[in-house]
Design a protein around this motif. Structure first.
Motif, PDB file in Angstrom:
ATOM      1  N   SER A   1       0.034  21.599  -0.486  1.00 59.13           N
ATOM      2  CA  SER A   1       1.016  22.115   0.476  1.00 59.13           C
ATOM      3  C   SER A   1       2.086  21.091   0.844  1.00 59.13           C
ATOM      4  N   GLY A   2       1.888  19.853   0.528  1.00 55.15           N
ATOM      5  CA  GLY A   2       2.862  18.819   0.879  1.00 55.15           C
ATOM      6  C   GLY A   2       2.180  17.467   0.935  1.00 55.15           C
ATOM      7  N   ALA A   3       2.965  16.460   1.306  1.00 48.68           N
ATOM      8  CA  ALA A   3       2.439  15.095   1.246  1.00 48.68           C
ATOM      9  C   ALA A   3       1.359  14.838   2.287  1.00 48.68           C
ATOM     10  N   THR A   4       1.369  15.591   3.389  1.00 47.38           N
ATOM     11  CA  THR A   4       0.297  15.378   4.364  1.00 47.38           C
ATOM     12  C   THR A   4      -1.049  15.673   3.702  1.00 47.38           C
ATOM     13  N   GLU A   5      -1.139  16.815   3.051  1.00 49.79           N
ATOM     14  CA  GLU A   5      -2.399  17.168   2.387  1.00 49.79           C
ATOM     15  C   GLU A   5      -2.713  16.185   1.252  1.00 49.79           C
TER      16      GLU A   5
ATOM     17  N   ALA B   1       5.051   8.795  -2.296  1.00 51.76           N
ATOM     18  CA  ALA B   1       6.402   8.971  -2.852  1.00 51.76           C
ATOM     19  C   ALA B   1       6.882  10.391  -2.557  1.00 51.76           C
ATOM     20  N   ALA B   2       6.498  10.876  -1.359  1.00 49.83           N
ATOM     21  CA  ALA B   2       6.851  12.250  -0.980  1.00 49.83           C
ATOM     22  C   ALA B   2       8.337  12.490  -1.188  1.00 49.83           C
ATOM     23  N   PHE B   3       9.137  11.572  -0.698  1.00 53.66           N
ATOM     24  CA  PHE B   3      10.591  11.710  -0.801  1.00 53.66           C
ATOM     25  C   PHE B   3      11.127  10.988  -2.040  1.00 53.66           C
TER      26      PHE B   3
ATOM     27  N   MET C   1      -0.935   9.149  -6.054  1.00 57.44           N
ATOM     28  CA  MET C   1       0.442   9.245  -5.546  1.00 57.44           C
ATOM     29  C   MET C   1       0.692  10.626  -4.980  1.00 57.44           C
ATOM     30  N   ALA C   2       1.379  10.663  -3.828  1.00 60.83           N
ATOM     31  CA  ALA C   2       1.861  11.933  -3.258  1.00 60.83           C
ATOM     32  C   ALA C   2       3.326  12.091  -3.639  1.00 60.83           C
TER      33      ALA C   2
ATOM     34  N   ILE D   1       9.215  25.624  -0.034  1.00 60.89           N
ATOM     35  CA  ILE D   1       8.081  25.192   0.804  1.00 60.89           C
ATOM     36  C   ILE D   1       6.946  26.190   0.588  1.00 60.89           C
ATOM     37  N   PRO D   2       5.699  25.809   0.452  1.00 57.08           N
ATOM     38  CA  PRO D   2       5.131  24.462   0.490  1.00 57.08           C
ATOM     39  C   PRO D   2       4.848  23.919  -0.912  1.00 57.08           C
ATOM     40  N   SER D   3       5.547  22.843  -1.252  1.00 59.06           N
ATOM     41  CA  SER D   3       5.371  22.251  -2.587  1.00 59.06           C
ATOM     42  C   SER D   3       5.085  20.767  -2.502  1.00 59.06           C
ATOM     43  N   GLY D   4       3.861  20.402  -2.724  1.00 61.83           N
ATOM     44  CA  GLY D   4       3.521  18.986  -2.785  1.00 61.83           C
ATOM     45  C   GLY D   4       2.564  18.775  -3.938  1.00 61.83           C
TER      46      GLY D   4
END
Ligand code: 0PR
Length: 399
Positions: A107-111, A208-210, A241-242, A253-256
């Motif tokens: 779902s994103g870098a948090t997960e 490396a989310a961003f 790596m995120a 969204i949500p793409s991680g």
């Protein structure tokens, strides 16, 4: 209570919050949705300059809608989406020098950060997580959830993880060194290659989310200074790596994603899922959105490296332009921007931010040092920057 919370409680007050016995017409629903939408700030207006969210590419939106009903949590029923997920993971891995890419779409870098920490805890059996002060707040969620011991370390003069502090913190109870390639506040990159030289058997995680969708292209263009090189899986000690397609990847969204080096024990998070089509569940989430996977696949295949190179070239040109214009207003950058994030010193960023909001501009701020922060996403076009600068000049005279 801040203004957003007040307006939220006022708008909910008096509205029937119970589900109706008899439903309303499609037109009534559409009207309510239009009303809600009209109170959201439209990203494509270019007026949001303090957010890492992107206006997704139309091809991503279209693909997302086509796959909206399939659930990757039960992959045997959506083998097509599973294939797309594997292809996205391969493309992402290829971008960040990961041989034999392996990982999951999340779902994103948090997960992704939480999952990476869980794996590190299970593999090492240790408790300490070392992270720089500049790490995104999701690191605290992960630490709290897993009852790890936080070891927050300082930054060097360039606002990157301090190698001296790291050296003083390493001991045999360290489960993970958490590093950042593209910090949320300043967009800088930790000296990850040097971290790799210092740790021996401690897994390094790179958030490396961003930066994951920026740094490879800056490198390709020759616009990334040598001291920032060596931030990805080219460093042998990097194990996870995120990376977020929903930020600079122009996906929905949500793409991680969490990428893992092969050979890492993949069984750590797995639990039996006997009544599903696959006997083992590998991810924190059960049900997983397929739309976002299809969206990321579509935009990444459609743009290719050349497409993203152009996106990154353009946002960097706009960042350079903004830096020059802000300097003309006597606002000096906190660091020379590495990516499309620019923070400039100001003694009272809160007042400036609030007044800019009254003019319909959404900029961000940081506290240490006090500064205004701009994230120049692809939807922030030159005309919007010029209009914003006009209002900023007036606001600065009043603050
Ligand atoms: N790591 C880094 C380096 C980040 O910048 C972020 C998010 C995360 C992890 C967490 O990512 P997810 O929120 O995808 O789990 N940075 C932005 C922030 O917190 C995310 C953001 C931006 C959220 C704009 C909402 C928003 O409107 O500022």
């Amino acid at each position: 209570m801040n203004r957003l919370l007040i307006s939220l409680s006022l708008s909910l007050h008096g509205r029937a919050l119970l589900m109706r016995k008899t439903g309303v017409s499609r037109d009534d629903v559409a009207q309510r949705l239009d009303d809600a939408m009209s109170r959201n700030v439209d990203l494509s207006s270019g007026r949001i300059m303090g957010s890492m969210c992107c206006s997704p590419h139309p091809i991503a939106v279209e693909a997302h809608m086509r796959f909206v009903e399939s659930n990757l949590g039960n992959p045997g029923l959506c083998e097509g989406t599973l294939e797309l997920e594997n292809e996205v993971i391969k493309m992402l891995g290829n971008l960040v020098n990961l041989p034999d890419p392996y990982g999951h779409f999340l779902s994103g870098a948090t997960e992704a950060n939480i999952t990476a920490m869980y794996i590190a805890k299970k593999i090492t059996g240790r408790r300490k997580v070392i992270f720089p002060r500049s790490a995104h707040f999701s690191v605290h969620k992960a630490i709290n959830l897993m009852n790890m011991e936080p070891v927050k370390i300082g930054l060097d003069d360039d606002h990157r993880l301090s190698l001296d502090d790291l050296e003083g913190s390493l001991d045999d109870d360290v489960a993970m060194v958490f590093t950042v390639a593209g910090t949320t506040e300043l967009g800088t990159v930790d000296p990850i290659r040097r971290v790799g030289e210092m740790v021996s058997d401690v897994p390094i995680h790179v958030d490396a989310a961003f930066g994951g969708f920026v740094l490879p292209f800056l490198e390709e263009m020759g616009r990334l200074e040598e001291r920032f090189h060596g931030w990805d899986f080219s460093v042998d000690e990097v194990s996870t790596m995120a990376i977020d397609p929903h930020k600079m990847g122009l996906a929905t969204i949500p793409s991680g994603a969490l990428l893992k080096r092969q050979g890492l024990d993949m069984g750590t998070l797995a639990v039996p899922s006997p009544y599903l089509t696959m006997p083992i569940s590998y991810t924190l989430s059960g049900t997983r959105a397929s739309g976002a996977v299809a969206g990321a696949y579509a935009v990444m295949s459609h743009l290719g490296r050349e497409g993203y190179l152009e996106v990154v070239r353009s946002v960097m040109d706009e960042t350079t332009y903004l830096k020059k214009r802000l300097r003309e207003l006597s606002m000096e950058p906190v660091i020379d921007p590495v990516m499309n994030i620019l923070a400039v010193h100001h003694h009272d960023p809160i007042s400036v931010q609030e007044r800019m909001r009254e003019h319909g501009w959404f900029i961000s701020r940081i506290e240490g040092p006090k500064a205004l922060r701009f994230v120049i996403m692809p939807q922030v076009f030159r005309g919007a920057l010029d209009d914003m600068l006009g209002d900023l000049e007036r606001v600065l005279k009043a603050v």
